[in-house]
Design an enzyme around this catalytic site. Structure first.
Site, mmCIF file in Angstrom:
data_model
loop_
_atom_site.group_PDB
_atom_site.id
_atom_site.type_symbol
_atom_site.label_atom_id
_atom_site.label_comp_id
_atom_site.label_asym_id
_atom_site.label_seq_id
_atom_site.Cartn_x
_atom_site.Cartn_y
_atom_site.Cartn_z
ATOM 1 N N TRP A 101 0.935 -1.281 0.116
ATOM 2 C CA TRP A 101 -0.106 -0.019 0.039
ATOM 3 C C TRP A 101 0.988 1.324 -0.029
ATOM 4 C CZ3 TRP A 101 -4.087 -1.803 -1.730
ATOM 5 C CH2 TRP A 101 -4.434 -3.006 -1.289
ATOM 6 N N ASP A 171 -1.615 6.803 5.660
ATOM 7 C CA ASP A 171 -2.638 5.857 5.590
ATOM 8 C C ASP A 171 -3.015 5.063 6.913
ATOM 9 O OD1 ASP A 171 -4.202 3.701 4.702
ATOM 10 O OD2 ASP A 171 -2.975 3.244 3.114
ATOM 11 N N LYS A 195 -12.525 -1.749 7.456
ATOM 12 C CA LYS A 195 -11.978 -2.391 8.617
ATOM 13 C C LYS A 195 -12.566 -1.991 10.104
ATOM 14 C CE LYS A 195 -8.402 -1.786 5.219
ATOM 15 N NZ LYS A 195 -8.093 -3.556 4.568
HETATM 16 N N1 PMP Z 1 -4.441 0.910 2.264
HETATM 17 C C1 PMP Z 1 -4.394 0.030 3.198
HETATM 18 C C2 PMP Z 1 -3.603 0.132 4.343
HETATM 19 C C3 PMP Z 1 -5.242 -1.041 2.976
HETATM 20 O O1 PMP Z 1 -5.179 -2.105 3.672
HETATM 21 C C4 PMP Z 1 -5.892 -0.762 1.773
HETATM 22 C C5 PMP Z 1 -6.857 -2.101 1.630
HETATM 23 N N2 PMP Z 1 -6.855 -3.057 2.165
HETATM 24 C C6 PMP Z 1 -5.703 0.192 1.112
HETATM 25 C C7 PMP Z 1 -5.053 1.266 1.315
HETATM 26 C C8 PMP Z 1 -6.681 0.199 -0.295
HETATM 27 O O2 PMP Z 1 -8.087 0.391 -0.031
HETATM 28 P P1 PMP Z 1 -9.244 0.287 -0.957
HETATM 29 O O3 PMP Z 1 -9.132 -1.008 -1.648
HETATM 30 O O4 PMP Z 1 -10.461 0.611 -0.373
HETATM 31 O O5 PMP Z 1 -9.161 1.184 -1.963
#
Ligand code: PMP
Length: 357
Positions: A101, A171, A195
């Site tokens: 991420w 994030d 989450k």
């Molecule tokens: N950042 C983190 C830390 C994540 O765990 C996730 C998805 N699990 C995301 C960003 C991406 O999120 P999304 O799938 O809602 O775009």
């Protein structure tokens, strides 16, 4: 009905009381004669929902008037590009790459500015949090970017990085609401909701007001934080049902002792699980304890077939979604606020039995 213990990384488990409350209100919300999904976002009822959701987020995280709380769509993924698009001034940003991420954010950042990878944990398979000191940060950078809790690699920062006057962007998709945080240490925090913030479809952005630029002429409307801030997240139709679920979850956290209690429970669940892993001869965790996430805990037997067998047997025994992300292999237990201690206890007992066999 039989509910399983759901260890998914997201969308993930919600408190049973919340699911039942949503069920009760599903066909008719209050005395409106319709469900939340059918209610216009311009009604008194929805106004109450979004207002309460924001007030609860502000109360739980102790957020001052210096910050906006925005309810957006597009997931964490859209924030990877909205952040550089909106915070760009000098055209430089510093990124800490802890994999997946964080790496996606870095790649998106490169499309809009000079995104500089100032530290990375790639050399050891992203199993640790690299050290970042003040002198590594460019004073001219528009921001420093971190992924506070890496859901895939199972690592977590120990608190906010000291970035001096450079705004810190985090994030917190998988760590928000799991502990009290000092929001004043951050310029921007975002979290995709599925989450600890509710269900998919909503992304919450907490941004310091002075970082909001007048950029509506330059950016597609939806991608401007200013547009959303000026319109209290109601410029266009917001994800109404996801905001309703967010409100219910924030109430649940408040009624269960707030973030001090969430952290206490989180650490107790992690201690139990890690305690078992430490002495197990079959399972081990690739992330050293120092940087190990207490929320997304990876583990493996070191043998792909045995891992698959374990995941299958665990599923049959009522422990769902224990396989890790495909990019790491092995297993992962995601232990969010809504996972009760009992779920972790029973999983550990199951693992002990599996190990004996
Ligand atoms: N950042 C983190 C830390 C994540 O765990 C996730 C998805 N699990 C995301 C960003 C991406 O999120 P999304 O799938 O809602 O775009």
């Amino acid at each position: 009905m039989s509910r399983v213990y759901n260890f998914a990384a997201g969308p993930s488990t919600l408190p049973y009381e919340l699911v039942m409350r949503a069920k009760e209100e599903f066909a008719e919300y209050k005395d409106t004669g319709m469900s939340v999904m059918e209610t216009s976002h311009r009604t008194f009822e929805f106004d109450g929902i979004i207002h309460d959701a924001e007030a609860l987020i502000r109360q739980l995280l102790n957020i001052s008037d210096q910050y906006e709380v925005l309810f957006l769509q597009g997931g964490g993924t859209l924030q990877f590009s909205m952040v550089p698009m909106n915070l760009r001034k000098n055209g430089i940003a510093d990124y800490v790459n802890t994999g997946k991420w964080a790496n996606y954010a870095l790649e998106e950042g490169r499309k809009f500015l000079y995104a500089h990878e100032i530290a990375s944990s790639a050399d050891r398979g992203f199993t640790y949090i690299p050290e970042v000191t003040r002198d590594m940060i460019d004073k001219e950078a528009d921001y420093v970017y971190v992924c506070d809790n890496n859901t895939v690699f199972g690592t977590k920062f120990h608190g906010p990085l000291d970035t001096g006057d450079v705004p810190l962007v985090a994030d917190m998709s998988s760590s928000i609401m799991s502990e009290p945080i000092d929001v004043t240490k951050y310029g921007l925090i975002f979290a995709t909701a599925q989450k600890n913030m509710g269900c998919a479809g909503l992304t919450v952005v907490i941004i310091r007001k002075d970082l909001i630029q007048d950029n509506e002429a330059r950016l597609p409307k939806y991608l401007s934080y200013k547009l959303h801030a000026d319109n209290h997240s109601m410029y266009n139709t917001p994800p109404t049902f996801s905001i309703y679920i967010n409100k219910l979850l924030m109430e649940w956290i408040r009624d269960n002792g707030g973030l001090v209690e969430m952290k206490k429970r989180r650490d107790a669940k992690a201690a139990l699980f890690n305690g078992y892993l430490e002495q197990s001869k079959l399972f081990s965790c690739p992330v050293p304890m120092k940087d190990r996430s207490p929320i997304n805990i990876r583990f493996t037997t070191g043998n792909e077939e045995r891992d698959a067998d374990f995941v299958q047997k665990a599923k049959e025994a009522g422990f769902a979604n224990l396989s890790a992300h495909t990019s790491t292999g092995g297993m992962r237990a995601s232990i969010y606020n809504a996972m009760p201690m009992e779920g972790v206890q029973k999983l550990v007992e199951f693992m002990e039995r599996y190990e004996k066999q």
